[in-house]
Design an enzyme around this catalytic site. Structure first.
Site, PDB file in Angstrom:
ATOM      1  N   GLY A   9       0.840  -1.198   0.000  1.00 19.96           N
ATOM      2  CA  GLY A   9       0.000   0.000   0.000  1.00 19.96           C
ATOM      3  C   GLY A   9       0.872   1.245   0.000  1.00 19.96           C
ATOM      4  N   GLY A  12      -0.483   4.971  -1.096  1.00 19.33           N
ATOM      5  CA  GLY A  12      -1.517   5.694  -0.353  1.00 19.33           C
ATOM      6  C   GLY A  12      -0.949   6.871   0.419  1.00 19.33           C
ATOM      7  N   GLN A  13      -1.822   7.504   1.220  1.00 20.35           N
ATOM      8  CA  GLN A  13      -1.431   8.730   1.930  1.00 20.35           C
ATOM      9  C   GLN A  13      -0.251   8.471   2.873  1.00 20.35           C
ATOM     10  OE1 GLN A  13      -4.021  10.193   4.982  1.00 20.35           O
ATOM     11  NE2 GLN A  13      -3.344  12.311   4.780  1.00 20.35           N
ATOM     12  N   ASP A  35       2.046  -1.883  -4.410  1.00 20.21           N
ATOM     13  CA  ASP A  35       0.649  -1.435  -4.333  1.00 20.21           C
ATOM     14  C   ASP A  35      -0.113  -2.125  -5.449  1.00 20.21           C
ATOM     15  OD1 ASP A  35      -1.794   0.197  -4.060  1.00 20.21           O
ATOM     16  OD2 ASP A  35      -0.528   1.530  -2.892  1.00 20.21           O
ATOM     17  N   ILE A  36      -1.421  -2.012  -5.408  1.00 25.37           N
ATOM     18  CA  ILE A  36      -2.266  -2.621  -6.440  1.00 25.37           C
ATOM     19  C   ILE A  36      -2.158  -1.848  -7.759  1.00 25.37           C
ATOM     20  CG2 ILE A  36      -4.363  -1.341  -5.755  1.00 25.37           C
ATOM     21  CD1 ILE A  36      -4.774  -4.963  -6.251  1.00 25.37           C
ATOM     22  N   ARG A  37      -1.754  -0.571  -7.652  1.00 28.72           N
ATOM     23  CA  ARG A  37      -1.511   0.228  -8.868  1.00 28.72           C
ATOM     24  C   ARG A  37      -0.325   1.160  -8.654  1.00 28.72           C
ATOM     25  NH1 ARG A  37      -5.990   2.101  -6.352  1.00 28.72           N
ATOM     26  NH2 ARG A  37      -7.290   0.658  -7.486  1.00 28.72           N
ATOM     27  N   ASP A  53      -1.310  -7.376  -5.039  1.00 26.93           N
ATOM     28  CA  ASP A  53      -2.615  -7.396  -4.392  1.00 26.93           C
ATOM     29  C   ASP A  53      -2.395  -7.983  -2.988  1.00 26.93           C
ATOM     30  OD1 ASP A  53      -5.075  -8.084  -3.378  1.00 26.93           O
ATOM     31  OD2 ASP A  53      -5.751  -9.188  -5.151  1.00 26.93           O
ATOM     32  N   TYR A 143     -15.264  -0.181   9.164  1.00 27.83           N
ATOM     33  CA  TYR A 143     -13.817   0.038   9.281  1.00 27.83           C
ATOM     34  C   TYR A 143     -13.366  -0.174  10.733  1.00 27.83           C
ATOM     35  CZ  TYR A 143      -9.534   2.974   9.185  1.00 27.83           C
ATOM     36  OH  TYR A 143      -8.266   3.484   9.291  1.00 27.83           O
ATOM     37  N   LYS A 147     -10.732  -2.889  12.265  1.00 26.74           N
ATOM     38  CA  LYS A 147      -9.517  -2.503  12.999  1.00 26.74           C
ATOM     39  C   LYS A 147      -9.505  -3.104  14.409  1.00 26.74           C
ATOM     40  CE  LYS A 147      -7.304  -0.182   9.893  1.00 26.74           C
ATOM     41  NZ  LYS A 147      -6.056  -0.745   9.333  1.00 26.74           N
TER      42      LYS A 147
HETATM   43  C1  AKB Z   1     -10.506   7.727   8.439  1.00 24.95           C
HETATM   44  O1  AKB Z   1     -10.993   8.848   8.538  1.00 24.95           O
HETATM   45  O2  AKB Z   1     -11.138   6.720   8.084  1.00 24.95           O
HETATM   46  C2  AKB Z   1      -9.047   7.527   8.802  1.00 24.95           C
HETATM   47  C3  AKB Z   1      -8.860   7.103  10.225  1.00 24.95           C
HETATM   48  C4  AKB Z   1      -9.147   8.038  11.318  1.00 24.95           C
HETATM   49  O3  AKB Z   1      -8.459   6.001  10.461  1.00 24.95           O
HETATM   50  N1  AKB Z   1      -8.330   8.743   8.541  1.00 24.95           N
END
Ligand code: AKB
Length: 313
Positions: A9, A12-13, A35-37, A53, A143, A147
């Protein structure tokens, strides 16, 4: 002994800046980005890159053997806002990629793993102010659930299979090199871009929604510090609370206005408001301070200054 690092990854950011920082520290050929791309030209030209991937165990195993990788930073994930739209895709990506690296750790094919958790592990019943390391954790987002489960699995693999896995609960991250994507805290980056390009910004959160945030340089510093800490200093193997700053969209707009007096903000809360409402507004990170000497450097004023200076070009 020379160590070889893999970043999954990397475009990404966080991955982009982590790749630059690790290449600077350990040498460009010793840090493989994947990364995937493909990512930005800068990233692609800065050292070895592989398309990968993160959910493909065989491809990952092959790459690790080929480059003799000993450390993996798994930064690929679907963030909070996008995950609400694609729950099963988010679960598959966030969990399967984690199991892949944890199992490679269990098989002793890699020695050390970094995996990012998030303030999203907390939920609406968690104390909101100065949220402690150990408290009620009932995440109400896809999400956050991924986590929270990931944290349990990290601790399990450490206890049961002696896998050296380390993790941080990142707050919202503010950076200028790469845009975030699909998060609830993304407003804190968009605001600077729009302030410079249009002189105004319509924020998708309410003006008084305080959230924990951090400037990217601090996040990268913390990540490398934790990975370099002695084994016995790392006492938490689920994930560490980490604090930088905490502010509302209104306070952020005021800090932008100090530099760009004509800047205008308006508020049009959308589905992301409910996600933000379920998260803490500030974090207590005393364990990270005590265990591996963590200390943040950037406050909101300094962040605004650095963001605007760099985005102006
Ligand atoms: C999000 O906003 O989903 C992320 C995080 C706080 O993990 N930046």
């Amino acid at each position: 002994m020379q160590k070889y690092i893999l970043i999954i990854g990397a475009c990404g950011q966080i991955g982009t800046e982590l790749t630059f920082a690790l290449r600077e520290k350990y040498g460009k050929d010793n840090v493989v980005a994947s990364d995937i791309r493909e990512g930005t030209d800068n990233l692609m030209q800065s050292g070895p890159f592989e398309i990968l991937d993160a959910t493909d165990y065989d491809a990952l195993e092959e790459l690790i053997a080929y480059y003799e990788i000993s450390e993996v930073y798994l930064m690929a994930a679907m963030l909070s806002a996008t995950a609400e739209k694609f729950p099963m895709r988010a679960w598959n990506l966030n969990m399967n990629s984690l199991f892949n690296v944890l199992n490679l750790g269990k098989e002793k094919k890699i020695d050390k793993i970094f995996w990012p958790s998030s303030i999203a592990v907390f939920g609406p019943n968690t104390p909101k102010e100065n949220t402690p390391q150990n408290t009620i954790m009932e995440p109400s987002t896809v999400y956050g659930i991924s986590k929270q489960s990931g944290e349990r699995w990290c601790e399990y693999y450490f206890n049961k299979y002696d896998v050296d896995v380390r993790s941080i609960r990142y707050p919202g991250l503010i950076s200028w090199k790469t845009m975030p994507g699909g998060g609830t805290t993304d407003y804190a980056v968009e605001i600077y871009h729009k302030a410079l390009s249009e002189g105004s910004y319509a924020c998708f959160l309410k003006k008084d929604t305080a959230l924990p945030m951090m400037f990217m340089d601090d996040a990268i510093k913390a990540t490398i510090q934790l990975m370099e800490a002695d084994d016995d200093a790392v006492k938490i193997r689920s994930s560490y609370n980490l604090a930088g700053m905490s502010f509302t969209p209104k306070e952020m707009a005021e800090s932008v206005k100090k530099q760009l007096p004509s800047f205008q903000i308006s508020y049009a809360p959308d589905f992301r408001q409910a996600i933000a409402d379920s998260w803490p507004s500030s974090i207590d990170d005393v364990e990270a301070q005590q265990d591996w000497n963590w200390k943040a450097e950037f406050n909101l004023e300094r962040t605004t200054q650095v963001m605007l200076e760099n985005l102006k070009g």
